[in-house]
Design an enzyme around this catalytic site. Sequence first.
Site, PDB file in Angstrom:
ATOM      1  N   GLY A  38       0.773  -1.186  -0.120  1.00 13.25           N
ATOM      2  CA  GLY A  38      -0.004   0.091  -0.068  1.00 13.25           C
ATOM      3  C   GLY A  38       0.830   1.368   0.027  1.00 13.25           C
ATOM      4  CD  GLU A  54       1.051   3.581  -3.401  1.00 13.87           C
ATOM      5  OE1 GLU A  54       1.972   2.790  -3.201  1.00 13.87           O
ATOM      6  OE2 GLU A  54       1.268   4.848  -3.467  1.00 13.87           O
ATOM      7  CD  GLU A  58       3.895  -0.714  -2.102  1.00 13.84           C
ATOM      8  OE1 GLU A  58       3.551  -1.596  -1.490  1.00 13.84           O
ATOM      9  OE2 GLU A  58       3.986   0.259  -1.581  1.00 13.84           O
ATOM     10  CD  GLU A 102      13.057 -10.861   1.755  1.00 12.15           C
ATOM     11  OE1 GLU A 102      12.695 -11.917   1.522  1.00 12.15           O
ATOM     12  OE2 GLU A 102      13.545 -10.350   2.613  1.00 12.15           O
TER      13      GLU A 102
END
Length: 158
Positions: A38, A54, A58, A102
């Site tokens: 997020g 988001e 990501e 990660e």
Amino acid sequence: MDRTPKHIVAVSALVTNENGEVLLVKTHWRSDTWESPGGQVEEGEGLDQAVIREVLEETGITIRPIGVTGVYYNATRHILSVVFKAKVVSGELSIQPEEIMEAGFFPVSEADIGLYITRPNMLSRTLDAMRAEVFVPYETVTVRPDQVLSRLDETIKL
């Protein structure tokens, strides 16, 4: 003294795949814990669109938000966080290395969640989202002319 409040609005999502695994990320600035993907909502952006953007930025995963599971406020940093539950639509896992260290899908359960999520505020948000069976309705609107741009109001059990 009259001050206009300044707040940051953030969104995140408990994202599950077809196997019921949860998408978690580890960021550079909170590398001691896994958390839901997020980030901040941009000016004029609907919350549902912000969480889609988001998560995609990501992780490379496109999601479908199902509903809002909680609203949380960080009184120290003045951040209002809205958490969604969402399902994977498509995409291959690929991280944005300047933000994310990660990312992966994990078989998280209430019994072992502490192995992944170590910060109390992230833990409570994730547990609330995992337990949610009924969601808070959410909609994005415009005015002049009044128009509903999007609405989430699923109330079915998953």
